[in-house]
Motif scaffolding. Structure first.
Motif, PDB file in Angstrom:
ATOM      1  N   SER A 134       0.851  -1.191   0.000  1.00 51.62           N
ATOM      2  CA  SER A 134       0.000   0.000   0.000  1.00 51.62           C
ATOM      3  C   SER A 134       0.882   1.236   0.000  1.00 51.62           C
ATOM      4  CB  SER A 134      -0.897   0.025   1.246  1.00 51.62           C
ATOM      5  OG  SER A 134      -1.717  -1.115   1.294  1.00 51.62           O
ATOM      6  N   ASN A 135       0.583   2.170  -0.884  1.00 55.80           N
ATOM      7  CA  ASN A 135       1.407   3.359  -1.032  1.00 55.80           C
ATOM      8  C   ASN A 135       0.523   4.600  -0.956  1.00 55.80           C
ATOM      9  OD1 ASN A 135       2.692   5.615  -2.676  1.00 55.80           O
ATOM     10  ND2 ASN A 135       4.386   4.160  -2.619  1.00 55.80           N
ATOM     11  N   GLY A 167       7.315   5.595  -8.473  1.00 59.13           N
ATOM     12  CA  GLY A 167       7.387   5.883  -9.906  1.00 59.13           C
ATOM     13  C   GLY A 167       6.265   5.222 -10.678  1.00 59.13           C
ATOM     14  N   PHE A 168       5.996   3.965 -10.349  1.00 60.02           N
ATOM     15  CA  PHE A 168       4.918   3.248 -11.037  1.00 60.02           C
ATOM     16  C   PHE A 168       3.572   3.921 -10.792  1.00 60.02           C
ATOM     17  CE2 PHE A 168       1.482   0.130 -10.668  1.00 60.02           C
ATOM     18  CZ  PHE A 168       1.450  -0.366 -11.955  1.00 60.02           C
ATOM     19  N   GLU A 196       2.924   7.069 -10.060  1.00 60.96           N
ATOM     20  CA  GLU A 196       2.800   8.322 -10.804  1.00 60.96           C
ATOM     21  C   GLU A 196       2.289   8.044 -12.217  1.00 60.96           C
ATOM     22  OE1 GLU A 196       6.394  10.535 -10.778  1.00 60.96           O
ATOM     23  OE2 GLU A 196       5.960  11.472  -8.842  1.00 60.96           O
ATOM     24  N   ASP A 197       2.866   7.042 -12.876  1.00 64.35           N
ATOM     25  CA  ASP A 197       2.431   6.689 -14.228  1.00 64.35           C
ATOM     26  C   ASP A 197       1.005   6.140 -14.222  1.00 64.35           C
ATOM     27  OD1 ASP A 197       4.937   7.437 -15.104  1.00 64.35           O
ATOM     28  OD2 ASP A 197       5.736   5.387 -15.066  1.00 64.35           O
ATOM     29  N   TYR A 198       0.674   5.343 -13.208  1.00 62.12           N
ATOM     30  CA  TYR A 198      -0.665   4.745 -13.092  1.00 62.12           C
ATOM     31  C   TYR A 198      -1.731   5.831 -12.968  1.00 62.12           C
ATOM     32  CZ  TYR A 198      -4.527   2.447 -10.570  1.00 62.12           C
ATOM     33  OH  TYR A 198      -5.761   2.015 -10.140  1.00 62.12           O
ATOM     34  N   HIS A 199      -1.508   6.822 -12.103  1.00 59.83           N
ATOM     35  CA  HIS A 199      -2.490   7.889 -11.919  1.00 59.83           C
ATOM     36  C   HIS A 199      -2.621   8.758 -13.175  1.00 59.83           C
ATOM     37  CE1 HIS A 199      -2.162   6.903  -7.614  1.00 59.83           C
ATOM     38  NE2 HIS A 199      -3.339   7.478  -7.497  1.00 59.83           N
ATOM     39  N   ARG A 200      -1.499   9.071 -13.798  1.00 59.74           N
ATOM     40  CA  ARG A 200      -1.554   9.919 -14.992  1.00 59.74           C
ATOM     41  C   ARG A 200      -2.272   9.215 -16.141  1.00 59.74           C
ATOM     42  NH1 ARG A 200       4.734  11.923 -14.434  1.00 59.74           N
ATOM     43  NH2 ARG A 200       4.367  13.391 -12.707  1.00 59.74           N
ATOM     44  N   MET A 201      -2.147   7.891 -16.205  1.00 58.91           N
ATOM     45  CA  MET A 201      -2.802   7.135 -17.264  1.00 58.91           C
ATOM     46  C   MET A 201      -4.323   7.282 -17.175  1.00 58.91           C
ATOM     47  SD  MET A 201      -2.414   3.078 -18.188  1.00 58.91           S
ATOM     48  CE  MET A 201      -2.941   2.556 -16.556  1.00 58.91           C
ATOM     49  N   PHE A 202      -4.844   7.348 -15.935  1.00 58.58           N
ATOM     50  CA  PHE A 202      -6.295   7.474 -15.744  1.00 58.58           C
ATOM     51  C   PHE A 202      -6.729   8.917 -15.477  1.00 58.58           C
ATOM     52  CE2 PHE A 202      -5.483   3.010 -14.690  1.00 58.58           C
ATOM     53  CZ  PHE A 202      -6.462   2.401 -15.453  1.00 58.58           C
ATOM     54  N   GLY A 203      -5.803   9.874 -15.554  1.00 57.97           N
ATOM     55  CA  GLY A 203      -6.151  11.272 -15.393  1.00 57.97           C
ATOM     56  C   GLY A 203      -6.406  11.705 -13.966  1.00 57.97           C
ATOM     57  N   GLY A 213      -1.834  11.847  -7.906  1.00 58.31           N
ATOM     58  CA  GLY A 213      -0.916  10.724  -7.956  1.00 58.31           C
ATOM     59  C   GLY A 213       0.560  11.064  -7.908  1.00 58.31           C
ATOM     60  N   ASP A 214       0.912  12.342  -8.027  1.00 60.38           N
ATOM     61  CA  ASP A 214       2.326  12.692  -8.042  1.00 60.38           C
ATOM     62  C   ASP A 214       2.967  12.357  -6.700  1.00 60.38           C
ATOM     63  OD1 ASP A 214       2.089  13.569 -10.594  1.00 60.38           O
ATOM     64  OD2 ASP A 214       1.997  15.706 -10.099  1.00 60.38           O
ATOM     65  N   ARG A 215       4.195  11.858  -6.749  1.00 65.31           N
ATOM     66  CA  ARG A 215       4.939  11.522  -5.549  1.00 65.31           C
ATOM     67  C   ARG A 215       6.121  12.480  -5.403  1.00 65.31           C
ATOM     68  NH1 ARG A 215       0.674   9.120  -5.019  1.00 65.31           N
ATOM     69  NH2 ARG A 215       0.488   7.011  -4.184  1.00 65.31           N
TER      70      ARG A 215
END
Length: 328
Positions: free
Chosen positions: A68-69, A120-121, A123-130, A134-136
């Motif tokens: 969990s992050n 890092g993963f 950040e990409d996951y959140h940006r993919m769904f808008g 999600g930024d860390r």
């Protein structure tokens, strides 16, 4: 030395579980409940129950690992909370069915709190769904920081270190009966037993009691297995935000699955609980999580499930949790 001790403890737990598995039998027709609850440490340190126990007869064993992050910060009135950490859990649950009606389950986990590897993963996951949160790396912390302050020294939390520790022990006792030819009801109690003095964020040192009622499908041929539960947790004398702790916490769970083939299913599990604390900070208020998963059921009787959990009420629970589970 400390890390070795906890690794040894987990190894012993897994050994006991393996021995217990020898005569076990898992209900292939059971509702696909996921061994999960809100992973927010301000909640997980309490006795909030996991999803209802499941066993056809004899013994059953469930093992689950999750990560969990979360990275959030709040300032509400005089309250300030910063939470930037990744929590890993290796959990084992051993269930014993006594005849057709009684079930007993014991659940224990090894927890690791640190900076983790998912930033890092995610950040990409959140940006993919808008998604916008999600930024860390925005909080300029060391990646394993949990702080809370409301001006009351007794409520101050200042956690800034890596930690390995055992979770509280949760013991479930349930009685079940037939509701119809294709469903059963279950009445249960869950007791939380303190196990660790490592941190109040891992174990708040209270002894909690929960009472609950559940209804779930049992039809092996059902295309849509389902389950639902409501309950109430009575909290003991917690050492975590004691002056803000609520004594009673209602909770509710619901699950629905869909069998794609005799061996493969998908499932969704929604879990809600009322606020454990009297607070204006979202992470300390009522929360809901949504787990989405898919599982493979082997002819040999074991089930492998994988999926993720999201906060159904944004910023009220852990941000994202990924998990792998094995049922025997």
């Amino acid at each position: 030395m400390r890390d070795r001790l906890h690794v040894t403890t987990v190894a012993r737990i897994l050994t006991v579980a393996t021995i217990a598995y020898a005569p076990c039998s898992l209900a292939a027709d059971a509702a696909p409940w996921l061994l999960y609850r809100d992973a927010n440490p301000f909640v997980a340190a309490s006795g909030l129950p996991f999803a209802p126990p499941v066993a056809a007869e004899g013994w059953s064993v469930e093992a689950l690992v999750d990560a969990s992050n979360t990275e959030v910060a709040f300032e509400r009135g005089g309250e300030r909370l910063t939470y930037d950490a990744e929590i890993h859990a290796a959990r084992i649950a051993v269930t014993r069915a006594f005849g057709p009606h009684w079930l007993v389950r014991a659940t224990l986990a090894e927890l690791d709190i640190g900076s983790g590897f998912l930033d890092g993963f995610l950040e990409d996951y959140h940006r993919m769904f808008g998604f916008s949160n999600g930024d860390r790396g925005r909080l300029v912390t060391d990646g394993h920081t949990i702080r809370y302050d409301d001006g009351n020294v007794a409520n101050t939390v200042a956690f800034d270190r890596r930690l390995h520790a055992l979770s509280p022990l949760l013991v479930d006792l349930a009685f079940r009966g037939d509701a119809s030819e294709r469903a059963e009801w279950m009445a249960g109690a869950t007791v939380k037993v303190p196990t660790s003095h490592a941190s109040a964020l891992v174990d708040d040192r209270s002894t909690d009691l929960s009472l609950w009622l559940a209804l779930q499908s049992t039809d092996a041929q059902a295309r849509w297995p389902w389950g639902a539960r409501v309950g109430l947790m009575q909290r003991g004398n917690t050492q975590l935000l004691a002056d803000r702790a609520n004594d009673q916490v209602p909770f509710a769970d619901a699950m629905i699955g869909y069998r794609l083939t005799p061996h493969w299913d998908v499932a969704a599990q929604l879990q809600w609980h009322a606020a454990l604390y009297d607070s204006r900070v979202p992470l300390l208020q009522d929360a809901a999580t949504l787990a989405l998963s898919s599982a493979w059921h082997a002819d040999a009787g074991w089930t492998f499930r994988a999926g993720l959990v999201e906060d159904a009420i944004p910023r009220h629970a852990q941000d994202v949790t990924f998990f792998l589970a094995l049922s025997l």
